[in-house]
Design a protein around this motif. Structure first.
Motif, PDB file in Angstrom:
ATOM      1  N   GLY A  31       0.845  -1.509   0.632  1.00 11.95           N
ATOM      2  CA  GLY A  31      -0.408   0.075   0.171  1.00 11.95           C
ATOM      3  C   GLY A  31       0.615   1.096   0.703  1.00 11.95           C
ATOM      4  O   GLY A  31       2.138   1.529  -0.592  1.00 11.95           O
ATOM      5  N   LYS A  32       0.317   1.933   0.728  1.00 12.24           N
ATOM      6  CA  LYS A  32       1.517   3.369   0.939  1.00 12.24           C
ATOM      7  C   LYS A  32       2.336   3.348   1.888  1.00 12.24           C
ATOM      8  O   LYS A  32       3.167   3.865   1.748  1.00 12.24           O
ATOM      9  CB  LYS A  32       0.581   4.838   1.456  1.00 12.24           C
ATOM     10  N   LYS A  33       2.915   1.794   2.857  1.00  9.12           N
ATOM     11  CA  LYS A  33       3.762   1.659   3.410  1.00  9.12           C
ATOM     12  C   LYS A  33       4.404   0.649   3.036  1.00  9.12           C
ATOM     13  O   LYS A  33       4.657   0.084   1.815  1.00  9.12           O
ATOM     14  CB  LYS A  33       3.042   0.783   4.566  1.00  9.12           C
ATOM     15  N   GLU A  34       5.770   1.502   3.264  1.00  2.08           N
ATOM     16  CA  GLU A  34       7.368   1.287   2.788  1.00  2.08           C
ATOM     17  C   GLU A  34       8.102   0.328   4.496  1.00  2.08           C
ATOM     18  O   GLU A  34       8.684   1.011   4.651  1.00  2.08           O
ATOM     19  CB  GLU A  34       8.227   1.985   2.290  1.00  2.08           C
ATOM     20  N   ILE A  35       8.749  -0.999   3.675  1.00  2.26           N
ATOM     21  CA  ILE A  35       9.258  -1.825   4.643  1.00  2.26           C
ATOM     22  C   ILE A  35      10.828  -1.441   4.754  1.00  2.26           C
ATOM     23  O   ILE A  35      11.087  -2.202   2.910  1.00  2.26           O
ATOM     24  CB  ILE A  35       8.317  -3.093   5.465  1.00  2.26           C
ATOM     25  N   ASN A  36      11.467  -1.595   5.318  1.00  2.00           N
ATOM     26  CA  ASN A  36      13.001  -1.281   4.788  1.00  2.00           C
ATOM     27  C   ASN A  36      14.047  -2.647   5.648  1.00  2.00           C
ATOM     28  O   ASN A  36      13.976  -1.942   7.189  1.00  2.00           O
ATOM     29  CB  ASN A  36      13.864   0.059   5.167  1.00  2.00           C
ATOM     30  N   LEU A  37      14.674  -3.201   5.482  1.00  2.00           N
ATOM     31  CA  LEU A  37      15.602  -3.912   5.847  1.00  2.00           C
ATOM     32  C   LEU A  37      17.266  -4.496   5.339  1.00  2.00           C
ATOM     33  O   LEU A  37      16.853  -4.780   4.434  1.00  2.00           O
ATOM     34  CB  LEU A  37      14.813  -6.246   6.175  1.00  2.00           C
ATOM     35  N   MET A  38      17.931  -4.091   5.954  1.00  2.00           N
ATOM     36  CA  MET A  38      19.322  -4.116   5.867  1.00  2.00           C
ATOM     37  C   MET A  38      19.551  -5.483   5.526  1.00  2.00           C
ATOM     38  O   MET A  38      19.720  -6.374   6.832  1.00  2.00           O
ATOM     39  CB  MET A  38      19.974  -3.113   6.863  1.00  2.00           C
ATOM     40  N   ILE A  39      20.175  -6.209   4.544  1.00  2.00           N
ATOM     41  CA  ILE A  39      20.601  -7.172   4.274  1.00  2.00           C
ATOM     42  C   ILE A  39      21.999  -8.084   5.294  1.00  2.00           C
ATOM     43  O   ILE A  39      23.182  -7.027   5.271  1.00  2.00           O
ATOM     44  CB  ILE A  39      20.846  -7.525   3.088  1.00  2.00           C
ATOM     45  N   THR A  40      22.129  -8.291   5.777  1.00  2.00           N
ATOM     46  CA  THR A  40      22.907  -8.931   6.524  1.00  2.00           C
ATOM     47  C   THR A  40      23.545 -10.443   6.683  1.00  2.00           C
ATOM     48  O   THR A  40      24.480 -10.755   7.155  1.00  2.00           O
ATOM     49  CB  THR A  40      22.716  -8.854   7.849  1.00  2.00           C
ATOM     50  N   GLU A  41      22.896 -10.900   6.193  1.00  2.00           N
ATOM     51  CA  GLU A  41      23.564 -12.422   5.381  1.00  2.00           C
ATOM     52  C   GLU A  41      22.938 -13.463   4.417  1.00  2.00           C
ATOM     53  O   GLU A  41      21.566 -12.905   4.142  1.00  2.00           O
ATOM     54  CB  GLU A  41      23.091 -13.729   6.881  1.00  2.00           C
ATOM     55  N   VAL A  42      23.327 -13.518   3.708  1.00  2.00           N
ATOM     56  CA  VAL A  42      23.315 -13.777   2.125  1.00  2.00           C
ATOM     57  C   VAL A  42      23.438 -15.734   1.803  1.00  2.00           C
ATOM     58  O   VAL A  42      24.988 -15.947   2.517  1.00  2.00           O
ATOM     59  CB  VAL A  42      22.713 -13.530   0.833  1.00  2.00           C
ATOM     60  N   GLU A  43      23.144 -16.246   0.859  1.00  2.00           N
ATOM     61  CA  GLU A  43      24.028 -18.050   0.817  1.00  2.00           C
ATOM     62  C   GLU A  43      23.866 -17.908  -0.843  1.00  2.00           C
ATOM     63  O   GLU A  43      22.516 -17.684  -1.101  1.00  2.00           O
ATOM     64  CB  GLU A  43      23.312 -18.955   1.048  1.00  2.00           C
ATOM     65  N   ALA A  44      25.027 -18.247  -1.438  1.00  2.00           N
ATOM     66  CA  ALA A  44      24.722 -18.456  -3.175  1.00  2.00           C
ATOM     67  C   ALA A  44      24.808 -19.698  -3.222  1.00  2.00           C
ATOM     68  O   ALA A  44      24.889 -20.850  -2.936  1.00  2.00           O
ATOM     69  CB  ALA A  44      26.394 -18.326  -3.652  1.00  2.00           C
ATOM     70  N   TYR A  45      23.538 -19.983  -4.247  1.00  2.00           N
ATOM     71  CA  TYR A  45      24.000 -21.325  -4.648  1.00  2.00           C
ATOM     72  C   TYR A  45      24.123 -21.230  -7.050  1.00  2.00           C
ATOM     73  O   TYR A  45      23.751 -20.321  -7.263  1.00  2.00           O
ATOM     74  CB  TYR A  45      22.475 -21.459  -5.141  1.00  2.00           C
ATOM     75  N   ASP A  46      26.003 -21.530  -7.008  1.00  2.00           N
ATOM     76  CA  ASP A  46      26.360 -20.990  -7.963  1.00  2.00           C
ATOM     77  C   ASP A  46      26.603 -22.398  -8.860  1.00  2.00           C
ATOM     78  O   ASP A  46      27.273 -23.295  -8.511  1.00  2.00           O
ATOM     79  CB  ASP A  46      27.666 -20.824  -7.378  1.00  2.00           C
ATOM     80  N   GLY A  47      25.943 -22.554  -9.714  1.00  4.74           N
ATOM     81  CA  GLY A  47      25.852 -23.160 -11.353  1.00  4.74           C
ATOM     82  C   GLY A  47      25.472 -24.606 -11.359  1.00  4.74           C
ATOM     83  O   GLY A  47      24.605 -25.126 -10.443  1.00  4.74           O
TER      84      GLY A  47
END
Length: 181
Positions: A31-47
DNA sequence: ACGATGATGAAC
DNA sequence: TTCATCATCGTA
């Protein structure tokens, strides 16, 4: 000063994109609301060789989005109740994606999708403002924005992929660790 | 430590 | 059509 990440950011080597996604902001508009989350952990899945990746057994109905253009969302359902949020990276035809596993406010991949009300309706959609779910870069001076230095990034094994043989041990999980002052 | 809970993919 | 599996989480 906020910059929405475009496909060319994601159309680079998988591990490079994974590292560069730390400190970026996952933004969800409801809607009119925006939620912001800073990314602090990810995982790669590669190929196609990565035995921990859905793509390791070739293209299927579920994983075909991983083989497509970078910058699209790959969202799938698992354990009978959870949605996982990934962004497709790398060149077209090369199956790779980054799982968003933790943010500053919300930890855990399934908790993030629950919090942001993300499900299969976002699958295969591009990450941009129009879809209501995108990723932004922000300078360190703007609010929670930070400058990520290499010393702030930890690399570890991926979670929940013990079945993947030698691929289970690859340090494809990237975590942003706050420096103690 | 374990059960919830259902889509997916591979085998039959 | 059946069946094992699963990039998780909350409760114990």
């Amino acid at each position: 000063m906020r910059k929405i990440l475009t496909p060319q950011f994601f159309r680079r080597p998988t591990l490079t994109v994974a590292k560069d996604m730390l400190g970026k902001f996952l933004v969800r508009r409801i809607g009119k609301k925006e939620i912001n989350l800073m990314i602090t952990e990810v995982e790669a899945y590669d190929g196609p060789e990565d035995k921990a990746s859905h793509a390791s057994r070739g293209k299927t109905e579920r994983n075909k989005i991983m083989f497509g253009d970078a910058g699209n969302w790959y969202i799938y359902f698992t354990y009978g109740m959870h949605w996982m949020l990934n962004v497709v990276v790398g060149s077209k035809g090369y199956p790779a994606a980054i799982l968003i596993r933790e943010t500053d406010k919300i930890s855990g991949p399934a908790r993030i999708t629950k919090y942001l009300k993300i499900d299969k309706k976002f699958n295969a959609k591009p990450a941009n403002k129009k879809t209501g779910l995108w990723i932004e870069d922000r300078p360190a001076c703007a609010g929670r924005g930070v400058k990520i230095k290499p010393s702030m990034i930890k690399r570890n094994k991926r979670i929940g992929v013990a079945y993947a043989g030698k691929w289970a041990d690859k340090p494809y999980r990237f975590t942003y660790v706050q420096q103690k002052s």
